[in-house]
Design a protein around this motif. Structure first.
Motif, mmCIF file in Angstrom:
data_model
loop_
_atom_site.group_PDB
_atom_site.id
_atom_site.type_symbol
_atom_site.label_atom_id
_atom_site.label_comp_id
_atom_site.label_asym_id
_atom_site.label_seq_id
_atom_site.Cartn_x
_atom_site.Cartn_y
_atom_site.Cartn_z
ATOM 1 N N PHE A 198 0.841 -1.204 0.000
ATOM 2 C CA PHE A 198 0.000 0.000 0.000
ATOM 3 C C PHE A 198 0.870 1.245 0.000
ATOM 4 O O PHE A 198 1.683 1.427 0.905
ATOM 5 N N TYR A 199 0.760 2.030 -1.027
ATOM 6 C CA TYR A 199 1.365 3.358 -1.073
ATOM 7 C C TYR A 199 0.556 4.191 -2.059
ATOM 8 O O TYR A 199 -0.382 3.670 -2.696
ATOM 9 N N CYS A 200 0.924 5.473 -2.176
ATOM 10 C CA CYS A 200 0.061 6.399 -2.922
ATOM 11 C C CYS A 200 -0.357 5.882 -4.302
ATOM 12 O O CYS A 200 -1.481 6.101 -4.744
ATOM 13 N N TYR A 302 18.861 -2.250 0.289
ATOM 14 C CA TYR A 302 19.060 -2.830 -1.052
ATOM 15 C C TYR A 302 17.733 -2.737 -1.796
ATOM 16 O O TYR A 302 16.742 -3.355 -1.413
ATOM 17 N N GLY A 303 17.697 -1.906 -2.852
ATOM 18 C CA GLY A 303 16.456 -1.719 -3.615
ATOM 19 C C GLY A 303 15.630 -0.605 -2.992
ATOM 20 O O GLY A 303 14.894 -0.844 -2.029
ATOM 21 N N ALA A 304 15.811 0.619 -3.506
ATOM 22 C CA ALA A 304 15.073 1.779 -2.957
ATOM 23 C C ALA A 304 13.667 1.784 -3.561
ATOM 24 O O ALA A 304 13.347 2.593 -4.427
ATOM 25 N N ALA A 306 9.398 1.757 -3.846
ATOM 26 C CA ALA A 306 8.263 2.533 -3.326
ATOM 27 C C ALA A 306 7.753 1.845 -2.062
ATOM 28 O O ALA A 306 7.322 2.499 -1.105
ATOM 29 N N LYS A 307 7.840 0.508 -2.074
ATOM 30 C CA LYS A 307 7.397 -0.250 -0.902
ATOM 31 C C LYS A 307 8.207 0.145 0.340
ATOM 32 O O LYS A 307 7.668 0.305 1.424
ATOM 33 N N SER A 308 9.542 0.314 0.140
ATOM 34 C CA SER A 308 10.405 0.705 1.281
ATOM 35 C C SER A 308 9.925 2.017 1.869
ATOM 36 O O SER A 308 10.045 2.247 3.083
ATOM 37 N N TRP A 363 12.277 -6.876 -1.475
ATOM 38 C CA TRP A 363 12.094 -8.263 -1.014
ATOM 39 C C TRP A 363 11.409 -9.122 -2.081
ATOM 40 O O TRP A 363 11.553 -10.341 -2.085
ATOM 41 N N ASN A 364 10.692 -8.475 -2.981
ATOM 42 C CA ASN A 364 10.015 -9.217 -4.061
ATOM 43 C C ASN A 364 11.010 -9.795 -5.070
ATOM 44 O O ASN A 364 10.650 -10.593 -5.915
ATOM 45 N N PHE A 365 12.280 -9.360 -5.000
ATOM 46 C CA PHE A 365 13.317 -9.928 -5.877
ATOM 47 C C PHE A 365 14.343 -10.711 -5.048
ATOM 48 O O PHE A 365 15.505 -10.818 -5.444
ATOM 49 N N LYS A 366 13.896 -11.217 -3.901
ATOM 50 C CA LYS A 366 14.811 -11.893 -2.971
ATOM 51 C C LYS A 366 15.650 -12.972 -3.665
ATOM 52 O O LYS A 366 16.882 -13.007 -3.517
ATOM 53 N N LYS A 367 15.006 -13.809 -4.460
ATOM 54 C CA LYS A 367 15.699 -14.918 -5.109
ATOM 55 C C LYS A 367 16.814 -14.387 -6.020
ATOM 56 O O LYS A 367 17.968 -14.837 -5.942
ATOM 57 N N GLU A 368 16.438 -13.424 -6.861
ATOM 58 C CA GLU A 368 17.398 -12.830 -7.816
ATOM 59 C C GLU A 368 18.556 -12.157 -7.064
ATOM 60 O O GLU A 368 19.726 -12.305 -7.424
ATOM 61 N N ILE A 369 18.224 -11.455 -5.992
ATOM 62 C CA ILE A 369 19.240 -10.708 -5.238
ATOM 63 C C ILE A 369 20.166 -11.668 -4.468
ATOM 64 O O ILE A 369 21.385 -11.522 -4.484
ATOM 65 N N PHE A 370 19.587 -12.680 -3.835
ATOM 66 C CA PHE A 370 20.411 -13.626 -3.067
ATOM 67 C C PHE A 370 21.379 -14.383 -3.981
ATOM 68 O O PHE A 370 22.495 -14.697 -3.586
ATOM 69 N N LYS A 371 20.933 -14.641 -5.202
ATOM 70 C CA LYS A 371 21.797 -15.322 -6.169
ATOM 71 C C LYS A 371 22.969 -14.403 -6.519
ATOM 72 O O LYS A 371 24.136 -14.827 -6.537
ATOM 73 N N LYS A 372 22.641 -13.142 -6.754
ATOM 74 C CA LYS A 372 23.660 -12.159 -7.136
ATOM 75 C C LYS A 372 24.654 -11.906 -5.999
ATOM 76 O O LYS A 372 25.828 -11.634 -6.235
ATOM 77 N N GLU A 373 24.179 -11.989 -4.766
ATOM 78 C CA GLU A 373 25.017 -11.629 -3.617
ATOM 79 C C GLU A 373 25.469 -12.852 -2.816
ATOM 80 O O GLU A 373 25.688 -12.763 -1.615
HETATM 81 P P1 TYD Z 1 9.960 -2.639 -7.509
HETATM 82 O O1 TYD Z 1 10.012 -4.069 -7.265
HETATM 83 O O2 TYD Z 1 9.243 -2.144 -8.684
HETATM 84 O O3 TYD Z 1 9.308 -2.033 -6.251
HETATM 85 P P2 TYD Z 1 8.300 -0.821 -6.048
HETATM 86 O O4 TYD Z 1 7.178 -1.037 -7.008
HETATM 87 O O5 TYD Z 1 7.923 -1.004 -4.621
HETATM 88 O O6 TYD Z 1 9.099 0.418 -6.304
HETATM 89 O O7 TYD Z 1 11.415 -2.002 -7.555
HETATM 90 C C1 TYD Z 1 12.591 -2.712 -7.400
HETATM 91 C C2 TYD Z 1 13.721 -1.744 -7.113
HETATM 92 O O8 TYD Z 1 14.843 -2.497 -6.677
HETATM 93 C C3 TYD Z 1 14.140 -0.919 -8.294
HETATM 94 O O9 TYD Z 1 14.439 0.399 -7.871
HETATM 95 C C4 TYD Z 1 15.436 -1.601 -8.761
HETATM 96 C C5 TYD Z 1 15.973 -2.190 -7.492
HETATM 97 N N1 TYD Z 1 16.776 -3.405 -7.692
HETATM 98 C C6 TYD Z 1 18.144 -3.335 -7.500
HETATM 99 O O10 TYD Z 1 18.674 -2.275 -7.169
HETATM 100 N N2 TYD Z 1 18.895 -4.476 -7.689
HETATM 101 C C7 TYD Z 1 18.330 -5.644 -8.049
HETATM 102 O O11 TYD Z 1 19.033 -6.668 -8.211
HETATM 103 C C8 TYD Z 1 16.923 -5.711 -8.251
HETATM 104 C C9 TYD Z 1 16.259 -6.977 -8.642
HETATM 105 C C10 TYD Z 1 16.168 -4.554 -8.048
#
Ligand code: TYD
Length: 393
Positions: A198-200, A302-304, A306-308, A363-373
């Motif tokens: 939930f955000y704007c 990690y990952g700025a 909108a959800k954050s 966190w929605n890219f946890k799998k992709e990020i954990f693989k990368k890191e």
């Molecule tokens: P997103 O999932 O669209 O979230 P929201 O809709 O809440 O903004 O955005 C993912 C953000 O995470 C985007 O700014 C890119 C960043 N990101 C990284 O910096 N590294 C990564 O490996 C991944 C997968 C995403």
């Protein structure tokens, strides 16, 4: 009548990243309150922001920056070509072209009101209308040729006026034409205590039972549902006109509806319970962060996302606790997250000598990020996640 169940406090516009020279300016904030409509089961935020304030020529999110999204769009495009054999496809909210680029240029049209994004696909030679999807645009586009497949991912949840959308879809679809909508699943959001959905911009988080009721009004119906992993768990709805008998009803539709009802998505009490869990999540995340800071350890993000923005502002976490965020999106780099004013830095591979703890904003890219890191994780680096409940992993 909407019944309120969750108050996420005063929030800035989630995607309005601040430049350094405006750090001392007062930010506009709005009350983020979420409610449930017992009549049509729709869950939505109560104070909506004019769309022009959010979707303009500076929209930062680009779908193509994520491997997960690129793969998801590619797989879907293969499925669409095979199953529906469309002559003309249109995407509402075509972003930077991650979906449309999987089709031949002469059989796909993009609609993207954010001019900075529309420019990208136009430059690559894809027909793109930089306008909001509405009846007049639909008339203009489909005057000569009707559309066989209209696709829209993570866009309907941003649009307040459904009526305009479905009217425009109805008049532009061919006889056999279908609409495919993909948005975060309310069931997954509730299960994961993912209150940051939930955000704007996310006016709605949809369930199949709510969408069914809405579509009913416009003589559309869902004929298939796929549960996907993107954006923390989404539903892909395949929709047709009721009178279109070309496609059979897939048993998945009823299955999804039964599961949603079993999980109480049609009852207000479910949302009250969810709100209590959100409050606990906030308390626990503050505790986790406090403990780390007491031990004088560094935290970065990690990952700025909108959800954050929702999480940080709701939990009142700022640059005193999180030093900076890494992000790959060029537009966000060297700017500051709204509200919390934490700096966003250009992504670098995580290293233990830079930080011990990393808050997983994406966190929605946890799998992709954990693989990368994996090297960071192997060397003892830790992530903090708040999904489904705050913990260190
Ligand atoms: P997103 O999932 O669209 O979230 P929201 O809709 O809440 O903004 O955005 C993912 C953000 O995470 C985007 O700014 C890119 C960043 N990101 C990284 O910096 N590294 C990564 O490996 C991944 C997968 C995403």
């Amino acid at each position: 009548m909407m019944k309120k169940f969750l108050n996420l406090g005063l929030q800035p516009l989630a995607n309005s990243y601040i430049t350094r020279n405006k750090l001392n300016h007062k930010e506009k904030k709005f009350k983020l309150i979420v409610g449930f409509n017992p009549k049509n089961y729709l869950v939505s935020i109560l104070n909506t922001i004019p769309k022009e304030k959010m979707f303009n020529d500076k929209y930062p999110y680009k779908s193509s920056e994520s491997l997960t999204m690129k793969k998801s769009f590619k797989d879907l495009s293969v499925e669409i070509k095979k199953k529906f054999k469309p002559n003309l496809i249109l995407e509402i909210g075509s972003n930077d072209g991650a979906f449309i680029k999987n089709f031949k240029k002469n059989c796909v049209i993009g609609v993207e009101p954010c001019k900075n994004l529309a420019k990208i696909t136009r430059y690559k030679g894809y027909k793109t209308f930089s306008e909001y999807w509405d009846v007049s645009l639909a008339k203009k586009i489909s005057k000569k040729k009707k559309i066989d497949v209209i696709y829209s991912a993570n866009t309907l949840s941003h649009i307040e006026n459904f009526s305009e959308i479905f009217k425009a879809v109805n008049l532009s679809l061919s006889d056999k034409g279908i609409l495919i909508l993909e948005d975060p699943s309310l069931l997954e959001c509730i299960k994961n205590v993912a209150y940051d959905q939930f955000y704007c911009e996310h006016i709605y988080v949809f369930s199949a039972i709510a969408l069914k009721k809405i579509l009913d009004k416009f003589n559309f119906e869902i004929f298939d549902i796929q549960n996907t992993k993107t954006h923390g768990g989404s539903n892909r709805y395949f929709i047709k006109r009721k009178k279109n008998s070309f496609y059979k009803l897939n048993p998945n539709v009823l299955k999804n509806i039964v599961v949603e009802k079993k999980n109480g998505l049609h009852k207000f009490s479910t949302y009250k319970r969810f709100a209590n869990k959100v409050l606990l999540s906030k308390k626990r995340l503050i505790q986790v962060v406090k403990k780390i800071k007491k031990n004088k350890k560094r935290i970065i993000g990690y990952g700025a996302t909108a959800k954050s923005c929702t999480v940080l502002n709701y939990c009142k976490i700022n640059d005193k606790q999180i030093d900076f965020f890494y992000d790959t999106t060029s537009y966000k780099i060297s700017k500051f997250l709204p509200g919390s004013k934490i700096e966003v830095k250009k992504y670098k591979k995580l290293k233990k000598n830079v930080t011990d703890y990393v808050f997983l904003g994406a966190w929605n890219f946890k799998k992709e990020i954990f693989k990368k890191e994996r090297d960071f994780i192997k060397s003892g680096g830790k992530f903090i996640t708040h999904i489904p409940y705050p913990k260190i992993i």
